[in-house]
Design an enzyme around this catalytic site. Structure first.
Site, PDB file in Angstrom:
ATOM      1  N   ASN A 197       3.355  10.124   5.951  1.00  0.00           N
ATOM      2  CA  ASN A 197       2.201   9.513   5.874  1.00  0.00           C
ATOM      3  C   ASN A 197       1.461   8.996   7.219  1.00  0.00           C
ATOM      4  OD1 ASN A 197      -0.427   8.302   5.292  1.00  0.00           O
ATOM      5  ND2 ASN A 197       0.544   6.786   3.688  1.00  0.00           N
TER       6      ASN A 197
ATOM      7  N   LYS B 196      -1.132   7.850   8.105  1.00  0.00           N
ATOM      8  CA  LYS B 196      -1.883   6.666   7.693  1.00  0.00           C
ATOM      9  C   LYS B 196      -3.156   6.819   8.919  1.00  0.00           C
ATOM     10  CE  LYS B 196       1.413   4.113   5.641  1.00  0.00           C
ATOM     11  NZ  LYS B 196       1.837   2.471   5.254  1.00  0.00           N
TER      12      LYS B 196
ATOM     13  N   HIS C 284      -1.853   4.982  -3.375  1.00  0.00           N
ATOM     14  CA  HIS C 284      -1.084   4.230  -2.472  1.00  0.00           C
ATOM     15  C   HIS C 284      -1.266   2.752  -2.305  1.00  0.00           C
ATOM     16  CE1 HIS C 284       0.636   2.824   1.515  1.00  0.00           C
ATOM     17  NE2 HIS C 284       1.611   3.922   1.501  1.00  0.00           N
TER      18      HIS C 284
ATOM     19  N   GLU D 141      -1.854   0.772  -0.234  1.00  0.00           N
ATOM     20  CA  GLU D 141      -2.926   0.118   0.619  1.00  0.00           C
ATOM     21  C   GLU D 141      -4.282   0.461   0.030  1.00  0.00           C
ATOM     22  OE1 GLU D 141       0.038   0.715   4.319  1.00  0.00           O
ATOM     23  OE2 GLU D 141      -1.551   2.038   3.905  1.00  0.00           O
TER      24      GLU D 141
ATOM     25  N   GLU E 237       7.127   2.913  -4.045  1.00  0.00           N
ATOM     26  CA  GLU E 237       7.009   2.183  -2.696  1.00  0.00           C
ATOM     27  C   GLU E 237       7.013   0.728  -2.888  1.00  0.00           C
ATOM     28  OE1 GLU E 237       5.413   4.804   0.959  1.00  0.00           O
ATOM     29  OE2 GLU E 237       3.636   4.183  -0.536  1.00  0.00           O
TER      30      GLU E 237
ATOM     31  N   GLY F 220       5.845  -1.043   5.741  1.00  0.00           N
ATOM     32  CA  GLY F 220       5.522  -1.431   7.132  1.00  0.00           C
ATOM     33  C   GLY F 220       5.919  -2.896   7.570  1.00  0.00           C
TER      34      GLY F 220
ATOM     35  N   SER G 205       9.489   1.601   4.699  1.00  0.00           N
ATOM     36  CA  SER G 205      10.376   1.219   5.936  1.00  0.00           C
ATOM     37  C   SER G 205      11.499   2.163   5.983  1.00  0.00           C
ATOM     38  CB  SER G 205      10.804  -0.055   6.053  1.00  0.00           C
ATOM     39  OG  SER G 205       9.657  -0.937   6.223  1.00  0.00           O
TER      40      SER G 205
END
Length: 307
Positions: free
Chosen positions: A63, A65, A147, A149, A217, A223, A263
């Site tokens: 991904n 992003k 996701h 985010e 996730e 991140g 990560s």
């Protein structure tokens, strides 16, 4: 990170402990939970896979992003095209929308291309959105939906994400369906509750699970440089697979690939890959580095050794 351990020492915040239980009730409670969740410590070495409708291959997605320029993506695609990748892995990369056409036109056919989001229905007067039909038109095979985010920054809820997934699947795109808990939810013992709620929103509306990959996730590991231990990830993957078995079907539970994201990098992927119910990875920052992403793809060799 705080650990909930009063009566559930192995769960590390996955379920809320119950201080009102006496010792006999506590023992009974733990026996019930262990039976239901089939924790890694009590499972057989290999999962029996039967009635495989999908390929069953290890799956690694990158991904990208909101990262990259035309030049940097040209270099990344070149690195990926020249990388030596294990053959028995499904590999997907997900560039930003504006570079999808560039990547699909230049990337080796060995690697498929995914979008990072799609609209809930057919295109039209929806400013800023991208339709499934448009994604298919430029060669996308997959889309990432749910996701964290999108959930926690953009504000998409479970039902909205589920409807997106149903539409994408009905139109022929594969879906990488993301689930995962916030740090405060893990510390409150709600990890399973959150993941199961998010899973149910998909299960309620999708026409089939044949082209779905589930990506667990934990939001606190995305991140941040923090990564769930292999045991923490395995426990949740086991629970997700059991939920599918009980709420969808044993066949779907067996064939559906459950991948880990948070990560993941070239240094930790091998140990994670050894876990029985980790069927691959969804990779963020490390997927922007061609050689490191190739290392993660090739961690399937650790899976073979572990099996």
């Amino acid at each position: 990170m705080a650990m909930i351990s009063t009566y559930c020492p192995h769960f590390n915040g996955l379920h809320r402990s119950s201080p009102k239980l006496d010792s006999s009730q506590s023992q009974s409670f733990l026996q019930h939970i262990n039976s239901q969740l089939r924790l890694a410590s009590s499972r057989k070495p290999c999962r029996a896979v039967t009635a495989m409708a999908g390929s069953g291959k290890f799956f690694v997605g990158g991904n990208w992003k909101c990262n990259g320029t035309k030049d940097s993506i040209t270099k990344l695609v070149s690195d990926l095209n020249s990388a030596k990748l294990e053959t028995d892995v499904d590999v997907v990369v997900s560039p930003p929308f504006v570079y999808l056409d560039q990547v699909t036109a230049s990337l080796t056919s060995r690697i498929e291309v995914s979008a990072q989001n799609s609209w809930i229905g057919k295109g039209g007067a929806f400013t800023g959105e991208i339709s499934v039909e448009q994604l298919k038109d430029i060669g996308c095979k997959w889309v990432i939906l749910g996701h964290s985010e999108r959930r926690h920054i953009i504000g998409e809820d479970d039902q909205f994400i589920g409807k997106k997934a149903a539409y994408a699947l009905n139109e022929g795109l594969g879906v990488i369906a993301c689930i995962g808990e916030l740090l405060e939810e893990r510390e409150a013992g709600k990890t399973f509750d959150v993941c199961f709620r998010q899973l149910k929103a998909f299960a309620d509306v999708v026409p089939s699970w044949d082209n779905i990959v589930i990506a667990y996730e934990p939001v606190w590991a995305i991140g941040t440089g923090k990564v769930a231990t292999p045991q923490q990830a395995q426990e949740v993957h086991v629970a997700v697979r059991d939920w599918l078995k009980k709420n969808v079907s044993e066949e779907v539970a067996s064939k559906t690939r459950i991948i880990y994201g948070g990560s993941v990098n070239g240094s930790n992927c091998a140990e994670l890959a050894k876990q029985e119910d980790i069927d691959g990875f969804l990779v963020g920052g490390a997927s922007l580095k061609g050689p490191e992403f190739a290392t993660i793809v090739n961690s399937v060799t650790s899976k073979k050794v572990a099996a």
